[in-house]
Scaffold this active site. Structure first.
Site, PDB file in Angstrom:
ATOM      1  CE1 TYR A  61      -3.735   2.473   0.402  1.00  0.00           C
ATOM      2  CE2 TYR A  61      -2.485   3.341   2.268  1.00  0.00           C
ATOM      3  CZ  TYR A  61      -3.528   3.457   1.361  1.00  0.00           C
ATOM      4  OH  TYR A  61      -4.352   4.556   1.388  1.00  0.00           O
TER       5      TYR A  61
ATOM      6  CE  LYS B 185      -3.220   5.360  -1.870  1.00  0.00           C
ATOM      7  NZ  LYS B 185      -4.199   6.031  -2.695  1.00  0.00           N
TER       8      LYS B 185
ATOM      9  CB  THR C 164     -13.735   5.794   4.025  1.00  0.00           C
ATOM     10  OG1 THR C 164     -12.399   5.280   3.950  1.00  0.00           O
ATOM     11  CG2 THR C 164     -13.713   7.304   3.927  1.00  0.00           C
TER      12      THR C 164
HETATM   13  N1  LIG Z   1      -9.624   6.881   4.344  1.00  0.00           N
HETATM   14  C1  LIG Z   1      -8.412   7.340   4.628  1.00  0.00           C
HETATM   15  O1  LIG Z   1      -8.059   7.543   5.797  1.00  0.00           O
HETATM   16  C2  LIG Z   1      -7.451   7.645   3.526  1.00  0.00           C
HETATM   17  C3  LIG Z   1      -6.232   8.264   3.854  1.00  0.00           C
HETATM   18  C4  LIG Z   1      -5.329   8.559   2.849  1.00  0.00           C
HETATM   19  C5  LIG Z   1      -5.630   8.242   1.529  1.00  0.00           C
HETATM   20  N2  LIG Z   1      -6.811   7.610   1.244  1.00  0.00           N
HETATM   21  C6  LIG Z   1      -7.080   7.281  -0.161  1.00  0.00           C
HETATM   22  O2  LIG Z   1      -8.308   7.863  -0.545  1.00  0.00           O
HETATM   23  C7  LIG Z   1      -8.856   7.152  -1.656  1.00  0.00           C
HETATM   24  C8  LIG Z   1     -10.347   6.953  -1.437  1.00  0.00           C
HETATM   25  O3  LIG Z   1     -10.521   6.089  -0.355  1.00  0.00           O
HETATM   26  P1  LIG Z   1     -11.727   6.174   0.686  1.00  0.00           P
HETATM   27  O4  LIG Z   1     -11.098   6.337   2.015  1.00  0.00           O
HETATM   28  O5  LIG Z   1     -12.774   7.115   0.241  1.00  0.00           O
HETATM   29  O6  LIG Z   1     -12.217   4.654   0.644  1.00  0.00           O
HETATM   30  P2  LIG Z   1     -13.486   3.893   0.071  1.00  0.00           P
HETATM   31  O7  LIG Z   1     -14.732   4.466   0.629  1.00  0.00           O
HETATM   32  O8  LIG Z   1     -13.189   2.450   0.314  1.00  0.00           O
HETATM   33  O9  LIG Z   1     -13.449   4.225  -1.492  1.00  0.00           O
HETATM   34  C9  LIG Z   1     -12.653   3.521  -2.377  1.00  0.00           C
HETATM   35  C10 LIG Z   1     -13.232   3.692  -3.760  1.00  0.00           C
HETATM   36  O10 LIG Z   1     -12.400   2.983  -4.681  1.00  0.00           O
HETATM   37  C11 LIG Z   1     -13.229   2.254  -5.576  1.00  0.00           C
HETATM   38  N3  LIG Z   1     -12.618   1.068  -6.125  1.00  0.00           N
HETATM   39  C12 LIG Z   1     -12.203  -0.044  -5.455  1.00  0.00           C
HETATM   40  N4  LIG Z   1     -11.758  -0.962  -6.327  1.00  0.00           N
HETATM   41  C13 LIG Z   1     -11.887  -0.440  -7.567  1.00  0.00           C
HETATM   42  C14 LIG Z   1     -11.600  -0.906  -8.874  1.00  0.00           C
HETATM   43  N5  LIG Z   1     -11.084  -2.114  -9.090  1.00  0.00           N
HETATM   44  N6  LIG Z   1     -11.857  -0.099  -9.927  1.00  0.00           N
HETATM   45  C15 LIG Z   1     -12.395   1.131  -9.741  1.00  0.00           C
HETATM   46  N7  LIG Z   1     -12.683   1.633  -8.525  1.00  0.00           N
HETATM   47  C16 LIG Z   1     -12.447   0.857  -7.450  1.00  0.00           C
HETATM   48  C17 LIG Z   1     -14.431   1.876  -4.727  1.00  0.00           C
HETATM   49  O11 LIG Z   1     -15.491   1.639  -5.609  1.00  0.00           O
HETATM   50  P3  LIG Z   1     -16.432   0.343  -5.518  1.00  0.00           P
HETATM   51  O12 LIG Z   1     -17.273   0.551  -4.350  1.00  0.00           O
HETATM   52  O13 LIG Z   1     -17.121   0.435  -6.813  1.00  0.00           O
HETATM   53  O14 LIG Z   1     -15.500  -0.841  -5.425  1.00  0.00           O
HETATM   54  C18 LIG Z   1     -14.636   3.121  -3.877  1.00  0.00           C
HETATM   55  O15 LIG Z   1     -15.479   4.025  -4.532  1.00  0.00           O
HETATM   56  C19 LIG Z   1      -8.022   5.881  -1.774  1.00  0.00           C
HETATM   57  O16 LIG Z   1      -7.101   6.033  -2.822  1.00  0.00           O
HETATM   58  C20 LIG Z   1      -7.280   5.805  -0.453  1.00  0.00           C
HETATM   59  O17 LIG Z   1      -6.059   5.113  -0.562  1.00  0.00           O
HETATM   60  C21 LIG Z   1      -7.729   7.324   2.190  1.00  0.00           C
END
Ligand SMILES: NC(=O)c1ccc[n+]([C@@H]2O[C@H](COP(=O)([O-])OP(=O)(O)OC[C@H]3O[C@@H](n4cnc5c(N)ncnc54)[C@H](OP(=O)(O)O)[C@@H]3O)[C@@H](O)[C@H]2O)c1
Length: 322
Positions: free
Chosen positions: A205, A209, A242
């Site tokens: 992971y 990133k 999330t």
């Molecule tokens: N949450 C945190 O604390 C945090 C911190 C730093 C960075 N991030 C980054 O923020 C981004 C969004 O994450 P989030 O926290 O909002 O999590 P999330 O709610 O789990 O959202 C992830 C999204 O990615 C999509 N996805 C998963 N597999 C996929 C695929 N094969 N093709 C296309 N789309 C796909 C999911 O869509 P489906 O539902 O359609 O699968 C979902 O809409 C990620 O890149 C994560 O690494 C998050």
């Protein structure tokens, strides 16, 4: 397998997480400035069906943008686009299928999108997954590397001609790459990007990133050198409550719960750094930054290594068939 190759990335990742939580304990989420209307502009948000991607797509549509939610769950994606459309009459929301773990799907998505004959002013590379067990995609890549990084690398490159044409001086096209504080713990294993030699989900992971930040800086250099009005930035939303954390071990899940309620950002707060990079007038003409809590921050030392950037770019082109 050497146990240290699993333990070290895990400890580094948790160290990054704890630092972010301590920061969030003492700092509120930044307040977005008044954002410009986005009428007439077209954007794509990957992973826009839920979490921060959904909040971003909704906010963009509220500002008048024509937003495409790109995701791999058709029913959920269509429902998300419908809800946004009902709530945000000024903009437009549509769903287009995209599975970022499949290079073929990325190519088909681009073909379909280009078939619409629309411009493209914004690409938000947001979709991601975290801490999943070792698995290979249909193209034979490790899943974090493929979904979080390589799929977005190919997507961006295939849409670049459109982004270049749609921007103009003073009104640039924008690319926002969703990174994370975990990139500080990342190491690029150039000879083993798929982590076959010793798999660590934490390491995979963090590597994905960091790769996004290296990609951001290299692409911005190219755009600037060639004089294209395309601005590329990497953003870090902090720790946000999330579904991304669903793959944590059960003990870590249990420990996370009380912290999530009090210290984690909400998806709307997390999405505000994407909105800032994507639409704020303060960010016009500004690219090649790592943004956190509304400010430009130093990213990991390795991310500024121009040889590493070029090497990763070249390798990614080969792997993605560009
Ligand atoms: N949450 C945190 O604390 C945090 C911190 C730093 C960075 N991030 C980054 O923020 C981004 C969004 O994450 P989030 O926290 O909002 O999590 P999330 O709610 O789990 O959202 C992830 C999204 O990615 C999509 N996805 C998963 N597999 C996929 C695929 N094969 N093709 C296309 N789309 C796909 C999911 O869509 P489906 O539902 O359609 O699968 C979902 O809409 C990620 O890149 C994560 O690494 C998050």
């Amino acid at each position: 397998m050497n146990p240290l190759s699993v333990l070290v990335p895990l400890l580094k990742l948790y160290y990054c997480g704890i630092r972010v939580l301590i920061y969030q304990m003492f700092h509120r989420s930044f307040t977005l400035p008044v954002l410009q209307k986005q009428n007439g502009r077209v954007g794509i948000v990957t992973g826009g069906t839920r979490g921060m991607g959904y909040e971003t797509a909704k906010h963009l549509a509220r500002l008048g943008m024509h937003v495409f939610i790109a995701g791999n769950e058709k029913e959920e994606g269509l429902a998300a686009a419908r809800t946004i459309q009902e709530e945000c009459r000024e903009g437009k929301a549509e769903f287009l299928f995209l599975d970022l773990t499949s290079l073929n799907s990325v190519r088909k998505f681009v073909e379909t999108f280009k078939g619409r004959g629309l411009p493209l002013h914004l690409l938000v590379n947001n979709a991601g997954t975290m801490l999943i067990p070792e698995m290979q995609t249909e193209d034979g890549f490790e899943a974090h590397f493929s979904l979080n990084y390589l799929g977005h690398f190919l997507l961006t490159n295939l849409l670049l001609d459109l982004l270049k044409r749609s921007g103009s001086p003073g009104c640039s096209s924008r690319i926002v790459n969703m990174s994370s504080a975990t990139h500080y713990a990342g190491v690029i294993h150039m000879k083993d990007l798929n982590r076959r030699q010793s798999y660590s989900s934490h390491g995979a992971y963090a590597q994905s990133k960091l790769a996004l930040v290296l990609f951001t800086y290299y692409l911005q250099e190219q755009m600037t050198a060639q004089g294209f009005p395309v601005m590329v930035n990497a953003v870090d939303p902090g720790m946000v409550d999330t579904a991304l954390y669903n793959n944590l071990w059960s003990l870590a899940q249990a420990l996370k719960k009380p912290f999530a309620k009090t210290l984690f950002r909400t998806p709307t707060e997390g999405a505000s750094i994407i909105m800032y990079a994507a639409t704020a007038s303060e960010m016009e003409g500004v690219g090649g930054c790592y943004l956190y809590n509304g400010e430009k921050r130093q990213s990991a030392q390795d991310s500024y290594d121009s040889e590493l950037q070029a090497e990763l770019w070249k390798m990614s082109c080969q792997l993605a068939g560009l």
